[in-house]
Design an enzyme around this catalytic site. Structure first.
Site, mmCIF file in Angstrom:
data_model
loop_
_atom_site.group_PDB
_atom_site.id
_atom_site.type_symbol
_atom_site.label_atom_id
_atom_site.label_comp_id
_atom_site.label_asym_id
_atom_site.label_seq_id
_atom_site.Cartn_x
_atom_site.Cartn_y
_atom_site.Cartn_z
ATOM 1 N N LYS A 273 -72.069 -96.559 -8.065
ATOM 2 C CA LYS A 273 -73.517 -96.604 -7.816
ATOM 3 C C LYS A 273 -74.302 -97.040 -9.042
ATOM 4 O O LYS A 273 -75.147 -97.911 -8.958
ATOM 5 C CB LYS A 273 -74.028 -95.193 -7.481
ATOM 6 C CG LYS A 273 -74.140 -94.848 -6.051
ATOM 7 C CD LYS A 273 -74.791 -93.464 -5.899
ATOM 8 C CE LYS A 273 -74.367 -92.532 -6.955
ATOM 9 N NZ LYS A 273 -74.126 -91.254 -6.984
ATOM 10 N N ARG B 106 -80.177 -86.078 -3.384
ATOM 11 C CA ARG B 106 -78.787 -85.650 -3.339
ATOM 12 C C ARG B 106 -78.592 -84.497 -2.361
ATOM 13 O O ARG B 106 -77.461 -84.048 -2.170
ATOM 14 C CB ARG B 106 -78.401 -85.161 -4.731
ATOM 15 C CG ARG B 106 -77.268 -85.904 -5.377
ATOM 16 C CD ARG B 106 -76.948 -85.182 -6.662
ATOM 17 N NE ARG B 106 -75.780 -85.705 -7.322
ATOM 18 C CZ ARG B 106 -75.771 -86.760 -8.116
ATOM 19 N NH1 ARG B 106 -76.872 -87.455 -8.304
ATOM 20 N NH2 ARG B 106 -74.660 -87.128 -8.708
ATOM 21 N N ARG C 47 -62.911 -92.717 -16.453
ATOM 22 C CA ARG C 47 -64.213 -92.902 -17.096
ATOM 23 C C ARG C 47 -64.371 -92.055 -18.360
ATOM 24 O O ARG C 47 -64.956 -92.504 -19.345
ATOM 25 C CB ARG C 47 -65.303 -92.560 -16.070
ATOM 26 C CG ARG C 47 -66.672 -93.020 -16.449
ATOM 27 C CD ARG C 47 -67.603 -93.024 -15.256
ATOM 28 N NE ARG C 47 -67.924 -91.674 -14.805
ATOM 29 C CZ ARG C 47 -68.796 -91.416 -13.829
ATOM 30 N NH1 ARG C 47 -69.383 -92.402 -13.205
ATOM 31 N NH2 ARG C 47 -69.050 -90.181 -13.462
ATOM 32 N N ARG D 289 -66.222 -89.341 -19.079
ATOM 33 C CA ARG D 289 -67.507 -88.776 -19.486
ATOM 34 C C ARG D 289 -67.325 -87.266 -19.663
ATOM 35 O O ARG D 289 -66.321 -86.712 -19.227
ATOM 36 C CB ARG D 289 -68.533 -89.066 -18.384
ATOM 37 C CG ARG D 289 -69.957 -89.171 -18.883
ATOM 38 C CD ARG D 289 -70.859 -89.683 -17.766
ATOM 39 N NE ARG D 289 -70.975 -88.731 -16.674
ATOM 40 C CZ ARG D 289 -71.507 -89.045 -15.490
ATOM 41 N NH1 ARG D 289 -71.935 -90.257 -15.253
ATOM 42 N NH2 ARG D 289 -71.595 -88.133 -14.552
ATOM 43 N N ARG E 114 -67.311 -81.608 -8.338
ATOM 44 C CA ARG E 114 -68.415 -82.531 -8.027
ATOM 45 C C ARG E 114 -68.197 -83.204 -6.682
ATOM 46 O O ARG E 114 -69.143 -83.428 -5.930
ATOM 47 C CB ARG E 114 -68.583 -83.580 -9.132
ATOM 48 C CG ARG E 114 -69.228 -82.971 -10.333
ATOM 49 C CD ARG E 114 -69.892 -83.878 -11.341
ATOM 50 N NE ARG E 114 -69.769 -85.283 -11.235
ATOM 51 C CZ ARG E 114 -69.061 -86.046 -12.072
ATOM 52 N NH1 ARG E 114 -68.371 -85.494 -13.039
ATOM 53 N NH2 ARG E 114 -69.067 -87.335 -11.939
#
Ligand code: ADP
Length: 184
Positions: A14, A89, A128, A130, A141
């Site tokens: 996204k 969300r 990723r 992070r 998540r």
């Protein structure tokens, strides 16, 4: 004039796609995740409050996020349009947004759902690296996404505002699909 909402699970791509498309359409890319991460880094009051939720993979409470989005959508650069990434969300956030957009007379063009399979998501997120991308946090998540965010797909579908894009493709192919949609 472009006003778009981006939906999709964490790791759907996204953020990347929204940034590219916002640039192309010359509208601000409003990412609540980015705004919150910047607040955490800056150590602001908002950041201090949001940090614990974000590190745990939980959603930040609405009282922190609703004011933030209302304030952001009142800034002058949004007059030419916007691209929302990471907001709404939850169904209550979507209801709030709908009222707000009615009030400021800025209807959304459509809602893009970036559709990605579960294993693809997991692989991308683990790569990723992070701060909130540790495996247990990622799994949480995803669970939060399924429970709280996925219902928005039906919310927008029933309002005839949803458009789905196949997010399992390469970044370039996804972007090509998005551009075609927006330029139509
Ligand atoms: P991702 O797309 O990988 O889920 P984001 O950058 O959109 O990442 O969001 C990172 C974190 O910021 C979320 O896990 C959540 O804690 C917080 N956050 C972002 N947007 C919202 C929102 N609209 N409501 C509540 N929390 C949010």
């Amino acid at each position: 004039m472009t006003r778009l909402i981006f939906l999709g699970p964490p790791g759907a791509g996204k953020g990347t796609q929204a940034a590219l498309l916002a640039k192309e359409c010359e509208v601000p890319h409003i990412s609540t995740g980015y705004i919150l991460r910047s607040a955490v880094t800056a150590g602001s009051e908002l950041g201090q409050k949001a940090d614990q939720y974000m590190s745990a993979g939980e959603l930040v409470p609405d009282d922190l996020i609703l004011d933030l989005i209302q304030e952001r959508l009142s800034q002058a650069d949004t007059e030419k349009g916007w691209l929302l990434d990471g907001f709404p969300r939850t169904v209550p956030q979507a209801e709030f947004l709908q009222k707000l957009l009615d009030q400021i007379e800025q209807p959304v063009d459509f809602v893009v759902n970036l559709d990605v399979e579960n294993d693809v998501i997991l692989a991308r997120l683990l790569q990723r690296g992070r701060k909130d991308d540790e495996e247990s946090v990622i799994l949480h998540r995803l669970e939060v996404y399924r429970k709280q965010t996925e219902p928005l797909i039906d919310f927008y579908r029933s309002r005839q505002q949803l458009v789905s894009v196949d997010g399992n493709q390469t970044m370039e192919a996804v972007y090509a699909d998005l551009k075609r949609l927006v330029m139509e």
